[in-house]
Every structure is written in C-alpha cells, then in structure tokens.
Design a protein around this motif. Structure first.
Motif, PDB file in Angstrom:
ATOM      1  N   LYS A   1       0.846  -1.202   0.000  1.00  0.00           N
ATOM      2  CA  LYS A   1       0.000   0.000   0.000  1.00  0.00           C
ATOM      3  C   LYS A   1       0.877   1.246   0.000  1.00  0.00           C
ATOM      4  O   LYS A   1       1.816   1.364   0.787  1.00  0.00           O
ATOM      5  N   LEU A   2       0.544   2.157  -0.905  1.00  0.00           N
ATOM      6  CA  LEU A   2       1.286   3.414  -1.005  1.00  0.00           C
ATOM      7  C   LEU A   2       0.369   4.568  -0.613  1.00  0.00           C
ATOM      8  O   LEU A   2      -0.726   4.724  -1.171  1.00  0.00           O
ATOM      9  N   ALA A   3       0.809   5.353   0.356  1.00  0.00           N
ATOM     10  CA  ALA A   3      -0.004   6.466   0.853  1.00  0.00           C
ATOM     11  C   ALA A   3       0.043   7.643  -0.114  1.00  0.00           C
ATOM     12  O   ALA A   3       0.869   7.694  -1.030  1.00  0.00           O
ATOM     13  N   SER A   4      -0.840   8.612   0.129  1.00  0.00           N
ATOM     14  CA  SER A   4      -0.907   9.784  -0.757  1.00  0.00           C
ATOM     15  C   SER A   4       0.360  10.615  -0.702  1.00  0.00           C
ATOM     16  O   SER A   4       0.713  11.300  -1.650  1.00  0.00           O
ATOM     17  N   ASN A   5       1.067  10.553   0.437  1.00  0.00           N
ATOM     18  CA  ASN A   5       2.307  11.319   0.579  1.00  0.00           C
ATOM     19  C   ASN A   5       3.529  10.427   0.415  1.00  0.00           C
ATOM     20  O   ASN A   5       4.561  10.628   1.048  1.00  0.00           O
ATOM     21  N   ALA A   6       3.394   9.429  -0.426  1.00  0.00           N
ATOM     22  CA  ALA A   6       4.482   8.469  -0.613  1.00  0.00           C
ATOM     23  C   ALA A   6       5.750   9.177  -1.066  1.00  0.00           C
ATOM     24  O   ALA A   6       5.715  10.093  -1.883  1.00  0.00           O
ATOM     25  N   GLU A   7       6.871   8.711  -0.518  1.00  0.00           N
ATOM     26  CA  GLU A   7       8.151   9.294  -0.898  1.00  0.00           C
ATOM     27  C   GLU A   7       8.544   8.891  -2.317  1.00  0.00           C
ATOM     28  O   GLU A   7       9.422   9.494  -2.914  1.00  0.00           O
ATOM     29  N   GLN A   8       7.910   7.838  -2.813  1.00  0.00           N
ATOM     30  CA  GLN A   8       8.190   7.365  -4.161  1.00  0.00           C
ATOM     31  C   GLN A   8       6.949   7.600  -5.026  1.00  0.00           C
ATOM     32  O   GLN A   8       6.125   6.706  -5.200  1.00  0.00           O
ATOM     33  N   PRO A   9       6.774   8.809  -5.538  1.00  0.00           N
ATOM     34  CA  PRO A   9       5.570   9.104  -6.320  1.00  0.00           C
ATOM     35  C   PRO A   9       5.468   8.283  -7.590  1.00  0.00           C
ATOM     36  O   PRO A   9       4.390   8.051  -8.111  1.00  0.00           O
ATOM     37  N   VAL A  10       6.610   7.816  -8.108  1.00  0.00           N
ATOM     38  CA  VAL A  10       6.625   6.994  -9.312  1.00  0.00           C
ATOM     39  C   VAL A  10       7.376   5.700  -8.999  1.00  0.00           C
ATOM     40  O   VAL A  10       8.493   5.735  -8.480  1.00  0.00           O
ATOM     41  N   VAL A  11       6.763   4.573  -9.313  1.00  0.00           N
ATOM     42  CA  VAL A  11       7.413   3.279  -9.119  1.00  0.00           C
ATOM     43  C   VAL A  11       8.045   2.861 -10.430  1.00  0.00           C
ATOM     44  O   VAL A  11       7.377   2.817 -11.467  1.00  0.00           O
ATOM     45  N   CYS A  12       9.341   2.573 -10.395  1.00  0.00           N
ATOM     46  CA  CYS A  12      10.073   2.130 -11.585  1.00  0.00           C
ATOM     47  C   CYS A  12      10.502   0.681 -11.369  1.00  0.00           C
ATOM     48  O   CYS A  12      11.260   0.387 -10.429  1.00  0.00           O
ATOM     49  N   ASP A  13      10.026  -0.222 -12.223  1.00  0.00           N
ATOM     50  CA  ASP A  13      10.370  -1.638 -12.108  1.00  0.00           C
ATOM     51  C   ASP A  13      10.959  -2.123 -13.418  1.00  0.00           C
ATOM     52  O   ASP A  13      10.634  -1.600 -14.496  1.00  0.00           O
ATOM     53  N   SER A  14      11.792  -3.157 -13.316  1.00  0.00           N
ATOM     54  CA  SER A  14      12.315  -3.809 -14.518  1.00  0.00           C
ATOM     55  C   SER A  14      12.441  -5.306 -14.242  1.00  0.00           C
ATOM     56  O   SER A  14      12.658  -5.726 -13.100  1.00  0.00           O
ATOM     57  N   PHE A  15      12.304  -6.089 -15.291  1.00  0.00           N
ATOM     58  CA  PHE A  15      12.370  -7.549 -15.130  1.00  0.00           C
ATOM     59  C   PHE A  15      12.945  -8.154 -16.395  1.00  0.00           C
ATOM     60  O   PHE A  15      12.538  -7.792 -17.514  1.00  0.00           O
ATOM     61  N   LYS A  16      13.866  -9.101 -16.230  1.00  0.00           N
ATOM     62  CA  LYS A  16      14.469  -9.761 -17.385  1.00  0.00           C
ATOM     63  C   LYS A  16      13.635 -10.981 -17.749  1.00  0.00           C
ATOM     64  O   LYS A  16      13.516 -11.925 -16.952  1.00  0.00           O
TER      65      LYS A  16
END
Length: 596
Positions: free
Chosen positions: A538-553
């Motif tokens: 769960k990500l709150a409205s004031n999340a420190e990470q406004p954008v989640v960046c994922d990568s997978f091989k």
C-alpha cells in the motif's frame, strides 16, 4: 475592530491574488512568476466566441482541519478554441482592420517614425510660462511704484495760499517738462520690454529648433536661417530615397512576410481591433524595447538563482510550451532578500523576468497557424503572504510592462494549489475581469491540482512534482503514457505480454495513491511458476516514491501483470508506460524499485 482587521487582510490578499492573475502574462492584460494582478489588457485575453463555454472548476478547499477539506468549486472556463492566426479564417471586419493597420505601419516605416527620436517638448514648456509670470509681476511692481511716487511729495504741510502758489508753479514746470519726460519714460518702457522678450527667447531656445526662433533684424543673421531652410528642404527631398526603415520585434521584421500578420493581430486583439489604438500600442512597444535594451538584454548573463522560480517544461496537449511559476520558492529567506531587498535588486529581477520571457517567445512559431502563445501554470503552494511588500512591488512593475508590451501571448492560465481563502478573493476581483479573460483562467485546489493539469498536459510532459511522469531517467518525453481510471473499491490489472527474451522496464503512478500496488510475471509454459516481482504494497498519498520504476528480465514467453487495488470511495487515475530492450548475458531476472 475584528471586522476592520479582517477587511484589511482580505483587501491585501485580494491585491496579492490580482497580481498573480496578471503577471503571468499577459498577455489583454498578463504572467506571473513572478507575477500576478488584475488584468487590463493584452496579456490574458480570450476569444469571445468561447465566452459562453464557462464551466465550474474544481478547487479550493476550505481548510478547517488537518484531515478534512471541504471541497468547493470556483467558476472556471471550459476548454476554448484559440483564435485563428490565419488571415483567411478572419471575419471581414477583422481582415479590414488588419489591412488598415498594415497600411499605417507601412507609412510609418516610410517616414522612419519608429526610429525617430522623441523630443522632450513637455519639459521645456513650463519655462516660458514661468518667464511670462515673472515678467507680469515685474510690470505690476513697476506700475505700483509709479503710482506711489506722486503721493510721496505731499509730506510737508503748507498753508493753503502757499499750496495754491506752489501748485501753479508745479503746473508750469510740468507743462515745460512733459514732453521730455514722456519720451524718457517711453524709452525706459521700451528697454524693459526688449529685455523681457530677450529673456523669453533665451528660455524657449533650449527646446525650440533653431530655425523656429525669431531672427535678429540684422542682415547677416537673416541669411543663415535661409541656408538652414534650404539644407532642410534638400534633406527632406532625399529622405524618401533612403527607403523604408527595417523594424524587428521578437525577431520578426515588420511587414516582411506573413509572420508579421500574426504579430499585428496580437496588437489588434489587445485593442479590440481599433486600428489607431493598436498602432499606438505597437509604436510604444517598439520604442520601449529600444529604451529597455531588449536586444542586448537577451545575451546577458543574469545568473541562475531564479531558475526554480520560473521555468519552461514540456508542452500541453495542443502543443503550447508550458511555463511554470513557483511562488513557494520565495519562502527561502536568503533568496527573497537576494532578489527583492532593495530597488537595485528588484530592477535586476525585472530584467531577468523580461529576459526569460523574451527567450521563450523567440522559440514560438509565428507562421500563420503556428503556436505563438504559452500556457502558464501558477503554483500558489506556500506562496508568500500579502505582507511581502517587496515582492508585490516587483510584481506590479513586471505586470505593467507585460500588459503594455506583450499582448496576447497566453493561451491559458492554470492556477494550482489555490488556498482556501481564494473563493472570497475571487468574488472581489471577478467584476474587474472581462469574460474573455475569465474564460482563460482555470483554478484548482491542492487535492485537484494534478488531475486538473492532466486534463491539459499529457503525463509524459508533466513534471513528476505536479503529478506526471516527466523526469530524467530511463524514459523520455516521447515515450507515451497510458492513462486509465480505476473505479472506487475495485481492483484493476494491467498486462504486458512478452514473447521474446528481453529486459522489460515500466513506470507506474496512481495520482494521489492511497492504493495497493503489486507486480508478477506469469509464464505461458505449463508447469512454470509465477514469479513475484513486487509484493502487494500500500502506497499512501504522501508516498516518498511518487513513481514506481520496475524492470524484469524475461527469459521465457509470458506476461507481466500489474495489480492496482483501490479501496477508497474515489476513482483514481492510473498512469503507466513500458519499454523493452534486447537482453544480454546469462539468464536471470532483476527487480528494481526506484523513485522519481
């Protein structure tokens, strides 16, 4: 007493918001950044055809508590169709006005009126008036003295017979001397009159051309003016042979090509297509640009201290460049003092603001049908209060210049993070704004700012700070973003099918968050196991990470599945984009979580 204090604060607040409204452009009035106040003309005018398209805006919330914000709506205009810059699209009356203005401008170019130096005639005019007054006072004083002289001899008292005899003698003497005395008086008065005329001529000569001054009766001086007049007539005859002067404004030569029509249309629209007024505004603007030294200013280095207060970033969905004005940056006391503490620093700020605008305008497309206006985004979060007198003074100065010299350069004014008190102020200033001006304005409170901006600016063009995905990193502004609405109390999944071995990278953002996010890889091969890339979190409205960046091989065919669980009673806007790269090296997978 409390009511008076409240009224005073409300008036100060209104003044501040009025400044904000205008400074950002201009533009019938205009831009901010620095800047804002109630527009009067050019910077923010809108097409009249869209006057009826006013809608409600989402905004300001009245802050009465830490958790609760009661939403209120501020009148806002819906989308409007920008007025055409193609001559063929104009109504007949506007075409006629444009043709008339072009004729007037051509005549002015032929006569070199734009480069002609203006003579400071108003200043010297008081001098002759003052001289005449002094001359009149001197004349009155002389008359008064002459009137008093006959009265002075009557000091000694004599017997009546002696007085009679004396009067007879005086009469005889007067008769004998009347003629000479009258002649002398005439000579005295004439001398005084000549002196007064000479003084007047000297005073006027400083401002009147030499050929207009009264000439001396002597023969030699009379010959000189005649020679001057001949030389002047020769110059006048040869002047047309010089050809029309060349005048440039924002890098566009007047009347040289079709781009000039776009420039002239801006001045006409700023003055309701009144040709005479539009020409006066154009002429004053060209002269101001020379006096202000715009051409030299563009190349000067004024430092980068204010780069975070006003900056250009990306484009809106219609292709307009977007300018961001961030008032909260001036809460930095050191920056504030460095920028506004004295008149010299405020003037430097003014020059910096004009330089920034000039550089931005030079990048616009002034061809008919091109993009020749800017979208202004005004961030009022943590904006300094009305007590900041220095900022208000600098804002007013900038606003005046923008209104007078930068007509019709704003396509839309978007105000975000509008404070709760704006509703009251809006009611105060609305009567002073035209319908055209109001139709360009959009207002949004803190909880609606990102959503409002995304209506006008694509997520890949909108900075992460304001709810978008534009940032320095793996993705570029050309990598399109997909927007999806997640219903209240519902789950939404996004699938990325993959058929070849590769490295898959994606970015995800939910505006306002308050949802759970998870990711997994599901192979297509039977018997293969699902791989958890990101456990539901769960990500709150004031999340420190406004954008989640994922990568997978990816090492086998399958699909990446993203899950968004929205437990709230409000719909959410989901933003995501992905890209693939050929894999290299040994087969393995990598999980990466990064912030914006």
């Amino acid at each position: 007493m409390a009511e008076e204090v409240q009224k005073t604060e409300s008036q100060e607040t209104a003044a501040q918001v009025e400044e904000v409204v205008v400074q950002t452009d201009h533009v019938q009035p205009a831009e901010k950044t620095a800047m804002p106040a109630v527009e009067k003309e050019a910077p923010v005018t809108l097409p009249e055809t869209d006057e009826a398209s006013n809608k409600e805006t989402e905004t300001p919330k009245s802050s009465s508590g830490d958790d609760a914000e009661s939403e209120q709506k501020v009148p806002e205009s819906g989308s409007f169709k920008e007025e055409s810059t193609r001559v063929g699209d104009l109504p007949d009356n506007e075409k006629k006005a444009l043709d008339e203005l072009k004729q007037v401008v051509q005549e002015a170019l032929n006569k070199h009126e734009f480069s002609a130096k203006t003579t400071p005639t108003p200043t010297p005019t008081p001098a002759p008036a003052a001289t005449k007054e002094e001359e009149k006072k001197e004349t009155e004083a002389v008359v008064a003295e002459e009137e008093k002289k006959p009265e002075q001899p009557s000091e000694p008292t004599k017997p009546e017979p002696e007085i009679a005899a004396q009067e007879e003698k005086e009469t005889e003497v007067i008769e004998e001397k009347t003629a000479p005395e009258v002649a002398e008086a005439a000579e005295d008065d004439g001398a005084k009159t000549v002196e007064a005329i000479e003084e007047t001529v000297v005073a006027v000569s400083s401002s009147v051309p030499q050929e207009q001054l009264p000439q001396s009766p002597e023969p030699k001086p009379e010959a000189k003016p005649a020679v001057t007049s001949e030389n002047e007539s020769k110059d006048t005859k040869t002047e047309p042979e010089m050809g029309p002067e060349e005048v440039y404004i924002w890098g566009i030569p007047l009347l040289a090509d079709e781009r000039s029509d776009v420039i002239l249309l801006k001045f006409l629209r700023a003055r309701d297509f009144k040709v005479k007024d539009a020409f006066t505004m154009l002429k004053n603007t060209i002269r101001w640009r020379k006096e202000f030294g715009i051409d030299d200013l563009i190349g000067q280095d004024l430092g980068d201290d204010l780069d975070k207060t006003v900056f250009m970033h990306g484009f809106d969905k219609e292709g307009h460049p977007v300018c961001y004005n961030v008032y909260g940056e001036f809460q930095n006391k050191e920056l504030y003092q460095k920028t506004f503490s004295d008149e010299e620093k405020r003037q430097k700020f003014l020059r910096w603001r004009i330089q920034f605008l000039e550089r931005s305008i030079r990048k616009l497309d002034f061809r008919p049908g091109g993009i020749s206006t800017i979208v202004q985004v005004n961030d009022l979060k943590n904006s300094p209060g009305p007590a900041k007198w220095e900022l208000r003074q600098a804002t007013k100065q900038a606003l005046q210049l923008l209104q007078d010299n930068y007509p019709e350069f704003v396509a839309k004014q978007v105000f975000i993070n509008v404070p709760w008190w704006y509703l009251a102020v809006n009611r105060m200033i609305s009567p002073f704004l035209t319908q055209r001006t109001r139709s360009k304005f959009v207002f949004a409170g803190p909880s609606k700012s990102a959503e409002t901006l995304l209506r006008y600016i694509a997520a890949e063009q909108l900075p992460v700070k304001y709810g978008g995905l534009s940032k320095v990193g793996e993705f570029a502004a050309t990598d399109a973003v997909t927007e999806i609405t997640v219903k209240p109390a519902a789950k939404h999944t996004v699938e990325f099918p993959v058929t070849e071995e590769c490295n898959l990278t994606w970015e995800v953002r939910v505006v306002g968050w308050e949802v759970s996010y998870g990711a997994e890889f599901v192979p297509s091969t039977e018997g293969s196991y699902t791989v958890i890339i990101q456990k539901a979190k769960k990500l709150a409205s004031n999340a420190e990470q406004p954008v989640v960046c994922d990568s997978f091989k990816i090492v086998e065919p399958g699909k990446v599945v993203l899950t968004i669980d929205n437990p709230t009673s409000k719909k959410k806007k989901l933003l995501y984009r992905l890209k693939t790269k050929p894999s290299s090296g040994h087969q393995s997978f990598k999980d990466e979580l990064c912030c914006a």
